[in-house]
Design a protein around this motif. Structure first.
Motif, PDB file in Angstrom:
ATOM      1  N   GLY A 139       0.818  -1.208   0.000  1.00 45.31           N
ATOM      2  CA  GLY A 139       0.000   0.000   0.000  1.00 45.31           C
ATOM      3  C   GLY A 139       0.851   1.257   0.000  1.00 45.31           C
ATOM      4  N   ASP A 173      -3.275  -0.907  -4.760  1.00 40.63           N
ATOM      5  CA  ASP A 173      -3.904  -0.798  -3.441  1.00 40.63           C
ATOM      6  C   ASP A 173      -3.399   0.459  -2.744  1.00 40.63           C
ATOM      7  OD1 ASP A 173      -5.130  -3.243  -3.933  1.00 40.63           O
ATOM      8  OD2 ASP A 173      -3.478  -4.371  -3.048  1.00 40.63           O
ATOM      9  N   ARG A 214      -8.967   1.241  -3.416  1.00 41.61           N
ATOM     10  CA  ARG A 214      -8.606   1.551  -2.024  1.00 41.61           C
ATOM     11  C   ARG A 214      -8.174   3.004  -1.844  1.00 41.61           C
ATOM     12  NH1 ARG A 214      -5.483  -3.765   0.484  1.00 41.61           N
ATOM     13  NH2 ARG A 214      -7.046  -5.301  -0.156  1.00 41.61           N
ATOM     14  N   ARG A 272      -9.671   1.858   1.428  1.00 40.57           N
ATOM     15  CA  ARG A 272     -10.495   0.744   1.899  1.00 40.57           C
ATOM     16  C   ARG A 272     -10.439   0.760   3.415  1.00 40.57           C
ATOM     17  NH1 ARG A 272     -10.044  -5.906   1.484  1.00 40.57           N
ATOM     18  NH2 ARG A 272     -11.736  -6.235   2.968  1.00 40.57           N
TER      19      ARG A 272
END
Length: 274
Positions: free
Chosen positions: A97, A120, A152, A155
């Motif tokens: 991420g 992500d 995301r 998310r």
């Protein structure tokens, strides 16, 4: 200046990394990690092309060092930490991420950042089973989610997430997703759905059944929807304290291009106004 971290950089509490006055890239190495610390500011950096560290003996405080296992390859990892401000950061192309906040982290603000070329993007809460993330409070404000992003943004698991006055100009799957009944309040954002494909829905809750997620409070207030974008609301009406004059107040989505025009690392020079 390009800083290549051989292993993850462990931050101590009450620390600021401020890149104003220089063109600083943290790239081609390991991540920045805030673990069990508080009161951290990261400002005016380029963070990109980071990968997992191999693990090593790493100092994580003035009085302790120990063996760290392999890191994830995030851009910024926030673990069990609080009072974190990430501002004017340009981020892209990390192994995991760009920003992950997990294990009861809270009081986090991500503002004025520019994010691009990543799958992500942001994860708040790493596990559906970790109920301590219910205390998580995160504000995502004045950011530009740009080219090459997939999903995301963020998310969310558990907690409360305020998504305010951001510019979403690209996504391939969805913009805002969640599981385990997070509260998501979207105010004054601009959502431009992709021109190709069917990913017009801003939201994603496929991790739960319709009967479950319809009880979660996800509200859209003053958002600007473009090119067929739509936000599926759920739960009860939300009366926001942000409507008071003495605290942050969302502007309508039509203001977003002006509010985010300086998103990302600033081109500041020493001795001149930034």
């Amino acid at each position: 200046m390009v800083i290549r971290l051989n292993e993850e950089l462990m931050l101590n509490s009450h620390k600021t990394i401020d890149g104003r006055g220089a063109n600083i890239h943290i790239a081609y190495g390991a991540q920045i990690t805030a673990q069990f610390v508080h009161h951290i500011i990261l400002h005016n950096l380029h963070i990109h092309h980071l990968s997992p560290g191999n693990g090593a003996m790493i100092r994580d405080s003035p009085s302790h060092y120990g063996l760290r296992t392999r890191s994830d390859g995030d851009g910024i990892s926030i673990y069990g930490s609080s009072h974190i401000w990430i501002d004017h950061i340009s981020m892209s192309a990390c192994a995991d991420g760009l920003i992950d906040a997990i294990m009861g982290s809270t009081a986090i603000t991500i503002s004025n950042c520019h994010m691009s070329n990543h799958d992500d993007v942001m994860l708040f809460g790493a596990s559906d089973a970790y109920a301590d993330d219910a205390l998580m409070q995160v504000t995502v404000a004045f950011n530009h989610f740009g080219r090459g992003l997939v999903q995301r943004m963020p998310r969310c698991r558990w907690g409360f997430v305020h998504v305010v006055n951001n510019d979403y100009t690209h996504w391939r799957m969805y913009a805002v997703g969640g599981s385990q009944h997070p509260t998501v309040i979207s105010q004054g954002n601009r959502y431009i759905a992709p021109h190709d494909g069917n990913a017009k829905e801003v939201t994603k809750r496929d991790y739960a059944t319709d009967e479950v997620w319809r009880k979660w409070t996800w509200r859209s207030q003053g958002d600007l929807m473009m090119n067929g974008a739509y936000f599926v609301e759920s739960g009860e009406e939300f009366v926001s304290g942000y409507a008071r004059q003495d605290v942050m107040k969302a502007r309508p989505g039509t203001f977003v291009t002006r509010l985010t025009r300086y998103a990302g690392a600033l081109g500041c020079r020493i001795g001149l106004p930034c």
